[in-house]
Structures are given as structure tokens and as C-alpha cells.
Design an enzyme around this catalytic site. Structure first.
Site, PDB file in Angstrom:
ATOM      1  N   GLU A 115       1.052  -1.323   0.093  1.00  0.00           N
ATOM      2  CA  GLU A 115       0.173  -0.021  -0.051  1.00  0.00           C
ATOM      3  C   GLU A 115       0.883   1.146   0.027  1.00  0.00           C
ATOM      4  O   GLU A 115       1.891   1.290   0.762  1.00  0.00           O
ATOM      5  CB  GLU A 115      -0.908  -0.015   1.086  1.00  0.00           C
ATOM      6  CG  GLU A 115      -2.034   0.991   1.147  1.00  0.00           C
ATOM      7  CD  GLU A 115      -3.179   0.768   2.195  1.00  0.00           C
ATOM      8  OE1 GLU A 115      -3.545  -0.371   2.118  1.00  0.00           O
ATOM      9  OE2 GLU A 115      -3.617   1.556   2.987  1.00  0.00           O
ATOM     10  N   ASP A 117       0.259   5.349   0.783  1.00  0.00           N
ATOM     11  CA  ASP A 117      -1.178   6.134   1.197  1.00  0.00           C
ATOM     12  C   ASP A 117      -1.011   7.726   1.038  1.00  0.00           C
ATOM     13  O   ASP A 117       0.357   8.082   1.433  1.00  0.00           O
ATOM     14  CB  ASP A 117      -1.227   5.777   2.475  1.00  0.00           C
ATOM     15  CG  ASP A 117      -1.817   4.300   2.877  1.00  0.00           C
ATOM     16  OD1 ASP A 117      -2.630   3.964   1.986  1.00  0.00           O
ATOM     17  OD2 ASP A 117      -1.387   3.702   3.863  1.00  0.00           O
ATOM     18  N   GLU A 119      -3.062   9.973   3.512  1.00  0.00           N
ATOM     19  CA  GLU A 119      -4.300  10.240   4.512  1.00  0.00           C
ATOM     20  C   GLU A 119      -4.168  11.536   4.895  1.00  0.00           C
ATOM     21  O   GLU A 119      -3.245  12.033   5.381  1.00  0.00           O
ATOM     22  CB  GLU A 119      -4.141   8.918   5.163  1.00  0.00           C
ATOM     23  CG  GLU A 119      -3.951   7.521   4.490  1.00  0.00           C
ATOM     24  CD  GLU A 119      -3.826   6.713   5.729  1.00  0.00           C
ATOM     25  OE1 GLU A 119      -4.558   5.633   5.803  1.00  0.00           O
ATOM     26  OE2 GLU A 119      -2.714   6.739   6.375  1.00  0.00           O
ATOM     27  N   GLN A 132      -0.667  12.381   6.227  1.00  0.00           N
ATOM     28  CA  GLN A 132       0.244  11.280   6.656  1.00  0.00           C
ATOM     29  C   GLN A 132       0.565  10.521   5.253  1.00  0.00           C
ATOM     30  O   GLN A 132      -0.422  10.092   4.318  1.00  0.00           O
ATOM     31  CB  GLN A 132      -0.516  10.171   7.545  1.00  0.00           C
ATOM     32  CG  GLN A 132       0.207   9.007   7.696  1.00  0.00           C
ATOM     33  CD  GLN A 132      -0.206   8.107   8.845  1.00  0.00           C
ATOM     34  OE1 GLN A 132       0.161   8.373   9.900  1.00  0.00           O
ATOM     35  NE2 GLN A 132      -1.079   7.321   8.429  1.00  0.00           N
ATOM     36  N   THR A 133       1.704  10.397   4.737  1.00  0.00           N
ATOM     37  CA  THR A 133       2.181   9.610   3.924  1.00  0.00           C
ATOM     38  C   THR A 133       2.852   8.345   4.294  1.00  0.00           C
ATOM     39  O   THR A 133       3.294   8.300   5.366  1.00  0.00           O
ATOM     40  CB  THR A 133       3.152  10.277   2.762  1.00  0.00           C
ATOM     41  OG1 THR A 133       4.380  10.484   3.683  1.00  0.00           O
ATOM     42  CG2 THR A 133       2.819  11.542   2.433  1.00  0.00           C
ATOM     43  N   GLY A 143      -0.947  -6.940  13.167  1.00  0.00           N
ATOM     44  CA  GLY A 143       0.222  -6.580  14.227  1.00  0.00           C
ATOM     45  C   GLY A 143       1.210  -6.530  13.503  1.00  0.00           C
ATOM     46  O   GLY A 143       2.464  -6.243  14.099  1.00  0.00           O
ATOM     47  N   ILE A 145       2.227  -5.672  10.432  1.00  0.00           N
ATOM     48  CA  ILE A 145       2.276  -4.578   9.533  1.00  0.00           C
ATOM     49  C   ILE A 145       3.311  -3.521  10.064  1.00  0.00           C
ATOM     50  O   ILE A 145       3.250  -3.185  11.204  1.00  0.00           O
ATOM     51  CB  ILE A 145       0.878  -3.646   9.168  1.00  0.00           C
ATOM     52  CG1 ILE A 145       0.923  -2.995   8.049  1.00  0.00           C
ATOM     53  CG2 ILE A 145       0.474  -2.945  10.303  1.00  0.00           C
ATOM     54  CD1 ILE A 145      -0.330  -2.473   7.410  1.00  0.00           C
ATOM     55  N   GLY A 147       4.528   0.244   9.273  1.00  0.00           N
ATOM     56  CA  GLY A 147       4.176   1.324   8.619  1.00  0.00           C
ATOM     57  C   GLY A 147       5.506   2.338   8.440  1.00  0.00           C
ATOM     58  O   GLY A 147       6.473   1.996   9.188  1.00  0.00           O
ATOM     59  N   GLU A 149       5.752   5.659   8.140  1.00  0.00           N
ATOM     60  CA  GLU A 149       4.785   7.297   8.048  1.00  0.00           C
ATOM     61  C   GLU A 149       5.958   8.301   8.015  1.00  0.00           C
ATOM     62  O   GLU A 149       6.896   8.330   8.564  1.00  0.00           O
ATOM     63  CB  GLU A 149       3.924   7.045   9.160  1.00  0.00           C
ATOM     64  CG  GLU A 149       3.092   6.094   9.456  1.00  0.00           C
ATOM     65  CD  GLU A 149       3.575   4.884  10.189  1.00  0.00           C
ATOM     66  OE1 GLU A 149       4.960   4.807  10.586  1.00  0.00           O
ATOM     67  OE2 GLU A 149       2.818   4.090  10.943  1.00  0.00           O
ATOM     68  N   SER A 210     -10.279   4.800  16.258  1.00  0.00           N
ATOM     69  CA  SER A 210      -9.191   4.214  17.281  1.00  0.00           C
ATOM     70  C   SER A 210      -7.751   4.600  17.211  1.00  0.00           C
ATOM     71  O   SER A 210      -7.075   4.477  18.074  1.00  0.00           O
ATOM     72  CB  SER A 210      -9.377   2.769  16.832  1.00  0.00           C
ATOM     73  OG  SER A 210      -8.722   2.547  15.531  1.00  0.00           O
ATOM     74  N   ARG A 283      10.917   3.355  17.285  1.00  0.00           N
ATOM     75  CA  ARG A 283      10.844   2.467  16.504  1.00  0.00           C
ATOM     76  C   ARG A 283      11.819   1.435  16.431  1.00  0.00           C
ATOM     77  O   ARG A 283      12.911   1.788  16.499  1.00  0.00           O
ATOM     78  CB  ARG A 283      10.732   2.985  15.127  1.00  0.00           C
ATOM     79  CG  ARG A 283       9.476   3.977  14.818  1.00  0.00           C
ATOM     80  CD  ARG A 283       8.087   3.066  14.807  1.00  0.00           C
ATOM     81  NE  ARG A 283       8.012   2.214  13.559  1.00  0.00           N
ATOM     82  CZ  ARG A 283       7.562   2.656  12.293  1.00  0.00           C
ATOM     83  NH1 ARG A 283       6.893   3.989  12.293  1.00  0.00           N
ATOM     84  NH2 ARG A 283       7.237   1.929  11.410  1.00  0.00           N
TER      85      ARG A 283
END
Length: 291
Positions: A115, A117, A119, A132-133, A143, A145, A147, A149, A210, A283
């Protein structure tokens, strides 16, 4: 680079460092291609009763209320290309609401999809939207995934007028544009960190209470419904999986960014980027080796 060009670049870079005025990127990809009528490029994906296409098919309005959101999907998948739209967001209380324009193959590869994105994370009155890219590679929603960002506060009010947002995806890089200013370049560094499978183009509005606003502290409040997003000037110019190799192998505008585009991206990231996953000490960067 000739010495005078190097000196000019340093001068321009120093001026960008001091200025918060939007720079001229020197190249405007959003005007390179003809726009597409909605039904030539897309089909409704969900929430048809929450979607209204203009009579000339130049624009679409989608909205979210307590009953449903809405989304649309390109008729065909792509393996590269340039994908853009001009979007106008809703002012006021939009916490918990996400408006998105993105590439994905989540329906073809559920639980293991790619994906790319763009957003818009909803907000509260007086606070800016967050753009947000994101890039997912063979991820899922369970879980596992990962990201990638990068987030921005825009240098204009995205609710006051239409602004252009675009993704350029080639075999070598992904570039995100805002009004033709490149705000992010994601180069291919390995097959494990870059999307190579066909993806479809989507637009949607949905309830992400959420996590979307203040890490989920602010929820969608349906006293302010409907939440409306408007899209126009669709540019869908890509190579399908069946396209000749020369189409699939060629970047839409050549490889990389020009000096002026690179400087414009530096300006956007210096003045307007609020989060970069590569700089987040919380991270696990073993999972994001491209950093």
C-alpha cells in the site's frame, strides 16, 4: 556540477532555510496529463448511497455519517504511473475521520498486501489537518504491518480550496506531491522494502476513531455529520501488468528529482514535516532497513 551551479544551489538552499514561502519546484507534473472522467477510471467500491458524481463526471463527493462511509476503486490495476487528484476537505470538527487517496492490493492479497497512502487525519477546530504519507510492503492488519509514516502540517488550509495531491510510482522510487511540491521521495533500496506487485487506485472516507486523531483520544462525533470530502481533476496515468516492458520500466518523468525539486522537498520537510519514522527512537529500525 559546474562551480557556478553549485554556488547557486547553496544560495537557493540557504534562502529556503530562512524562508517559509512556498518555493517554485520548476516542474508541474499535475498539468502534464489530461484529467479523467470519474466513471472512465473508477467504480464505486462501497457506500454508493454516500457518493455523488457530478453530471460531467469531473468530480465526486463522498461522505461519512453514522450509517456508512464511502469509497471508490480504479477499474484496472497498475504496476507504475502517476496518480493524482485535487481534494477539498471538510472544516470544523473532523476528529477520527480519515480521507484517503492511495494505491493498494489489499483485496488481491488480504493479510499480505502492499500500500502507498496519502491520508488526511481529521482534527478539531483550530488545529491543522495532518497529512500522512505511508508505505506498506507485504503487510497486514494483524500487528505484523510495518508502517513507514511521514507526516506533515500543510502550509495552507486544505478546507478552503481544492489542492492537488499525487503519487508517482516507478520501478525505482515513489514520490509524494502536494501542489506539485515533492514532499517525500521513497527510493527502492531492495525488493524487500519496495512494492512491486500490481496495485489499484482508491479514494475513501471512513471512521478511524481508534487511532486517527491524538492516537485515538479524539473520536468521530456524529453530531457534526455528514463528513464530506470532494475530489476532482483525476489523473490516472499508469502502466498495467500487461503493458509493454518499456512502459513498465520507465519512470513517469525520468528518474529522481531535479535540483529545484530537491530543494523544494527540503523546504517542505524542514518547515512542515512533523514526523519521520526513520527518526523515531521508539521504532525498531531493524524492521525498516531502508532508514
Amino acid at each position: 556540477m559546474p562551480p557556478f551551479m553549485f554556488i547557486l544551489s547553496l544560495f537557493f538552499l540557504s534562502s529556503l532555510h530562512l524562508s517559509n514561502a512556498q518555493p517554485n519546484p520548476g516542474f508541474y507534473p499535475s498539468y502534464r496529463f489530461k484529467t479523467s472522467q470519474f466513471y472512465r477510471a473508477f467504480d464505486n467500491l462501497w457506500g454508493p448511497q454516500h457518493q455523488s458524481v457530478s453530471g460531467d463526471q469531473s468530480s465526486v463527493m463522498i461522505w461519512l455519517d453514522r450509517n456508512s462511509g464511502s469509497g471508490f476503486k480504479s477499474k484496472h490495476p497498475f504496476v507504475s504511473g502517476y496518480f493524482g487528484a485535487s481534494i477539498k476537505l471538510q472544516p470544523g470538527y473532523t476528529a477520527g475521520v480519515i480521507t484517503a487517496f492511495y494505491l493498494s492490493n489489499n483485496q488481491a492479497h488480504p493479510g499480505f498486501h502492499d500500500e502507498v497512502d496519502i491520508e488526511f487525519l481529521g482534527t478539531t477546530p483550530g488545529q491543522p489537518y495532518t497529512l500522512q504519507t505511508n508505505v506498506y510492503i507485504r503487510g497486514s492488519g494483524d500487528g505484523r504491518i510495518i508502517g513507514r509514516e511521514m507526516k506533515f502540517h500543510l502550509w495552507f488550509d486544505p478546507t478552503a480550496a481544492f489542492h492537488n495531491y499525487a503519487i508517482s510510482w516507478s520501478p525505482y522510487e515513489i514520490i509524494f506531491f502536494v501542489d506539485d511540491i515533492p514532499v517525500r521521495r521513497y527510493p527502492k533500496k531492495s525488493d524487500n522494502t519496495f512494492p512491486t506487485r500490481p496495485m489499484w487506485l482508491y479514494g475513501s472516507i471512513w471512521d478511524a476513531s481508534s487511532w486517527a486523531t491524538d492516537n485515538g483520544k479524539r473520536k468521530a462525533d456524529y453530531r457534526y455529520q455528514p463528513f464530506i470530502a470532494r475530489f476532482t481533476r483525476f489523473t490516472v496515468r499508469g502502466c498495467s501488468p500487461d503493458s509493454p516492458h518499456r512502459c513498465r520500466a520507465a519512470p513517469p518523468f525520468g528518474s529522481g528529482l531535479s535540483t529545484r525539486q530537491s530543494m523544494a522537498m527540503y523546504w517542505a520537510q524542514k518547515h512542515h514535516m512533523i514526523y519521520n519514522y526513520c527518526r523515531d527512537p521508539k521504532r525498531n529500525h531493524f524492521l525498516t532497513p531502508e532508514c
